[in-house]
Scaffold this active site. Structure first.
Site, PDB file in Angstrom:
ATOM      1  N   GLU A 270       0.835  -1.206   0.000  1.00  0.00           N
ATOM      2  CA  GLU A 270       0.000   0.000   0.000  1.00  0.00           C
ATOM      3  C   GLU A 270       0.868   1.254   0.000  1.00  0.00           C
ATOM      4  OE1 GLU A 270      -3.663   1.926   2.660  1.00  0.00           O
ATOM      5  OE2 GLU A 270      -2.434   0.299   3.467  1.00  0.00           O
ATOM      6  N   LYS A 331      -9.891   2.440  -3.419  1.00  0.00           N
ATOM      7  CA  LYS A 331     -10.403   1.860  -2.184  1.00  0.00           C
ATOM      8  C   LYS A 331     -11.803   2.378  -1.873  1.00  0.00           C
ATOM      9  CE  LYS A 331      -9.084   0.997   2.633  1.00  0.00           C
ATOM     10  NZ  LYS A 331      -8.138   1.330   3.707  1.00  0.00           N
ATOM     11  N   CYS A 383      -5.888  -2.844   2.451  1.00  0.00           N
ATOM     12  CA  CYS A 383      -5.846  -2.794   3.914  1.00  0.00           C
ATOM     13  C   CYS A 383      -7.136  -3.308   4.548  1.00  0.00           C
ATOM     14  CB  CYS A 383      -5.523  -1.368   4.360  1.00  0.00           C
ATOM     15  SG  CYS A 383      -5.179  -1.214   6.131  1.00  0.00           S
TER      16      CYS A 383
END
Length: 512
Positions: A270, A331, A383
């Site tokens: 990330e 995301k 994540c």
């Protein structure tokens, strides 16, 4: 003190807090899976005699034990990386834990209201209320889908049921087992042998059946694996967004990849590239030139551009494919305060924690396509997203494997990153797909379609993980149904087991 009576006394309150804390021990790194049903039993021993009016507080105390022990790693993010003094960080962590504890408080209150005072109804409805409470926690106020009891079964006897039932279904079985143990103790105490044997047999059935189903595969591996390499840069969180260290960070990942540019798939974690894609054009072109003709690099990178939905320019936490692959994913499940600040017009500037770097991201659209890597398709999760079971299952369709990238540096040497890894393993089990996990400082891992780790890099090491993953075809039953079977079963139990008031007979007289 005795557990007899209906007062929420000190002993009972302590039992509820301990019951919550014991559940943390079922998860990584402790993995005392067998404590799951026993913790439920302890909670029931404390809560069953209480009237409905006392169950809200009972559930809150249980929640304090669970989240105070299992999610207090947020203190590290607030204190070490949020530029917040220790006393204020303790206070904010306490508020966080106390707020999360409201979920089981409401669950227990609802359980008491629905079940009334009948012991049998309470035992039947307890697992149903628990599952609905867990499900609500997965999406209400952006959700906190963490510390589900079923997740701990990834190495337990119920693991093979996850592809059929998902984590909520497995949790339902664990909680039902705890309720059955309570009933069994009561039946033995009253010397009701036949009912006790019946309850014991029914309770043991899924625990005995689970290991027998271990060899069942719902998806099919391809004959030939693909080669992968994942880089764990172990970049200190303190310099992650410092412009003075930008070139050093990128150079670190390029140097680590020097021997692997011809691998089928290369994974950087990330925000491995800590500049936005509109500024990184020359770097992206340079990386594409280094790659072999059939190689794909997938990396985390922030995105900046115009959003049609927002009608404005915005930042997004994203991941992109370079080389033989293509595509960019934004995301969707953002972390409160870490990636966006609720009520930011009031909170920005108050303390450092509300001004964390890159805490102004916007949510990506819900209809995004998988990334491609040569002829294959892979769905990435950034994540926190890997923690959402139904979200992952829904997006796993028509993919050959799953990817999750993370920067767990926010949680330091706590149990948080190890819990995160265990959650990713449960997603592999539920979808019957390999999961390739790339992180900044651990744990980078290859997880197979049975949820087992085949390769890993230890935490806080700069290293390269090399290995193979198999593309798979097909779908698990859980992918087709999601959590609906478990939720519908819970609703059926509520409808049919809750107390009913029979209509009063009419006393009207009729003239003949």
């Amino acid at each position: 003190m005795s557990l007899d009576g209906n007062r929420l006394n000190g002993f009972r309150a302590l039992a509820l807090i301990i019951g919550g804390g014991l559940q943390t021990l079922t998860f990584s790194p402790f993995e005392l899976t067998w404590l799951g049903p026993l913790s439920v039993l302890l909670v029931l021993l404390a809560a069953m005699p209480l009237p409905a009016s006392k169950l809200f507080r009972a559930g809150w105390l249980f929640g304090l034990g669970l989240f105070g022990s299992g999610a207090s790693w947020v203190y590290i993010s607030i204190s070490q990386y949020g530029n917040t003094s220790a006393p204020l960080a303790v206070l904010l962590t306490a508020i966080f834990v106390a707020g999360l504890a409201l979920f089981p408080a409401i669950t227990f209150w609802g359980w008491g209201k629905l079940a009334g005072e009948g012991a049998v109804r309470r035992l039947i409805l307890f697992p149903a209320a628990w599952i609905i409470g867990d499900w609500l926690r997965s999406w209400l106020l952006t959700g906190f889908p963490w510390l589900y009891l079923g997740t701990a079964q990834v190495d337990g006897p119920l693991a093979s049921l996850a592809p059929m039932m998902g984590v909520h279904g497995v949790t339902l079985l664990v909680v039902a087992t705890g309720a059955a143990l309570y009933a069994l103790i009561d039946l033995i105490r009253r010397r009701q042998t036949i009912p006790a044997v019946t309850v014991a047999g029914i309770t043991l059935l899924p625990w005995a059946l689970g290991p027998l189903l271990h060899s069942v595969s719902w998806t099919e591996r391809a004959d030939k694996p693909i080669t992968i390499a994942a880089m764990q840069g172990n970049i200190p969180q303190q310099i992650k967004w410092d412009p003075e260290f930008l070139e050093q960070q990128i150079a670190t990942y390029i140097k680590m990849t020097a021997a692997d540019w011809n691998r089928d798939l290369i994974l950087w974690p990330e925000t491995a590239i800590p500049i936005t894609q509109d500024q990184a054009g020359p770097l992206i072109d340079s990386l594409a030139q280094r790659l072999g003709p059939d190689s794909t690099l997938i990396t985390g990178i922030p995105w900046y551009g115009f959003s049609d939905a927002l009608e404005d320019f915005t930042f997004r936490n994203s991941i992109m494919a370079i080389g033989a692959g293509q595509g960019m994913y934004h995301k969707q499940k953002l972390v409160p305060f870490g990636e966006y600040v609720p009520l930011q017009q009031y909170l920005r500037g108050l303390i450092g924690f509300f001004d964390l770097p890159m805490s102004s991201f916007s949510r990506g659209p819900s209809d995004q396509s998988p990334l491609t890597a040569g002829p294959y398709q892979t769905m990435p999760f950034i994540c926190y997203e890997i923690a959402y079971p139904d979200f992952v299952a829904r997006n796993a369709w028509n993919t050959d494997w799953l990817i999750t990238i993370s920067n767990d540096g926010w949680f330091g040497h706590s149990i948080g990153p190890l819990q995160h890894l265990q959650i990713a393993r449960m997603r592999a089990l539920e979808t019957g797909r390999f999961v390739l996990r790339g992180t900044n400082n651990g744990v980078t891992a290859i997880i197979d379609d049975k949820g087992q780790i085949t390769e890993r890099i230890a935490q806080f090491e700069r290293d390269v993980m090399r290995g193979e993953i198999y593309p798979v075809t097909g779908a698990t039953p859980y992918m087709a149904t999601g959590s609906w079977p478990a939720l519908i079963l819970a609703l059926i139990l509520i409808v049919f087991a809750r107390p009913r008031q029979l209509p009063k007979p009419s006393h009207q007289t009729h003239a003949g």
